[in-house]
Design a protein around this motif. Structure first.
Motif, short mmCIF file in Angstrom:
data_model
loop_
_atom_site.label_atom_id
_atom_site.label_comp_id
_atom_site.label_asym_id
_atom_site.label_seq_id
_atom_site.Cartn_x
_atom_site.Cartn_y
_atom_site.Cartn_z
N THR A 9 -39.76 25.11 -113.04
CA THR A 9 -39.78 26.07 -111.95
C THR A 9 -40.47 25.46 -110.74
OG1 THR A 9 -39.95 27.84 -113.57
CG2 THR A 9 -40.46 28.40 -111.29
N LEU A 38 -41.93 26.47 -107.10
CA LEU A 38 -42.30 27.61 -106.26
C LEU A 38 -42.54 27.15 -104.83
CD1 LEU A 38 -44.87 29.41 -108.60
CD2 LEU A 38 -42.47 29.95 -108.26
N LEU A 39 -41.94 27.85 -103.91
CA LEU A 39 -42.20 27.59 -102.50
C LEU A 39 -43.52 28.24 -102.15
CD1 LEU A 39 -38.65 28.35 -101.11
CD2 LEU A 39 -39.66 26.11 -101.57
N ALA A 48 -44.46 29.99 -99.72
CA ALA A 48 -44.32 31.34 -99.17
C ALA A 48 -44.00 32.37 -100.26
CB ALA A 48 -43.22 31.35 -98.12
N SER A 49 -43.37 31.95 -101.35
CA SER A 49 -42.97 32.91 -102.38
C SER A 49 -43.82 32.82 -103.65
CB SER A 49 -41.50 32.70 -102.73
OG SER A 49 -41.32 31.41 -103.28
N ALA A 50 -44.77 31.91 -103.72
CA ALA A 50 -45.55 31.70 -104.94
C ALA A 50 -46.33 32.95 -105.34
CB ALA A 50 -46.51 30.52 -104.77
N GLU A 51 -47.02 33.57 -104.40
CA GLU A 51 -47.83 34.74 -104.73
C GLU A 51 -46.95 35.88 -105.25
OE1 GLU A 51 -51.25 37.68 -102.91
OE2 GLU A 51 -50.23 36.29 -101.56
N GLY A 52 -45.85 36.15 -104.58
CA GLY A 52 -44.94 37.20 -105.01
C GLY A 52 -44.39 36.93 -106.40
N TYR A 53 -44.00 35.69 -106.64
CA TYR A 53 -43.48 35.32 -107.95
C TYR A 53 -44.52 35.56 -109.04
CZ TYR A 53 -41.95 32.44 -111.86
OH TYR A 53 -41.60 32.01 -113.10
#
Length: 135
Positions: free
Chosen positions: A47, A49-50, A52-57
């Motif tokens: 996986t 993770l970008l 910008a999207s790591a926290e949301g993921y």
């Protein structure tokens, strides 16, 4: 995902992830396990993770793992309930066997009048007033 990146994500998001898990599970140890499982999965998977999207993921992953744990607990509780009901049914069969033994003993030891009273009260379930009226 490389170990350094996972360690960085761990230091950055662990507290919030743990807090979310605790608010859903109400169990500190289980919450730690859930968060640890997510980071272990990141280490083992490919996986990416970008930033910008790591926290949301990670937050969605915590929520989903917690909900899965709760669902699994619910299933376990249902199984335990069904098992306890089955045990109670088996006890009912044991009670029935004892009742047959008690009937046999009653026929052996009681007079016909006493046997009639016993039958009305304990086998037919009548109250004393109804028994008096009938006798």
């Amino acid at each position: 995902m490389d170990r350094q990146h996972v360690e960085q994500l761990f230091r950055q998001h662990y507290r919030r992830m743990y807090s979310v898990a605790c608010s859903l599970l109400y169990d500190e140890q289980e919450s730690e396990d859930v968060v640890s499982e997510i980071f272990a999965h990141l280490l083992e998977s490919n996986t990416e993770l970008l930033p910008a999207s790591a926290e949301g993921y990670l937050m969605v992953a915590v929520r989903n793992r917690c909900l899965k744990r709760l669902r699994d607990k619910s299933n376990r509780e249902r199984i335990i309930h069904l098992y306890s009901c089955e045990i109670q049914e088996n006890n009912w069969e044991e009670d029935e066997r004892r009742l047959v033994q008690l009937r046999h003993l009653a026929h052996t030891l009681l007079t016909s009048r006493e046997l009639r009273l016993f039958t009305l009260r304990y086998l037919d379930g009548k109250d004393y007033k109804a028994i008096c009226a009938e006798m």
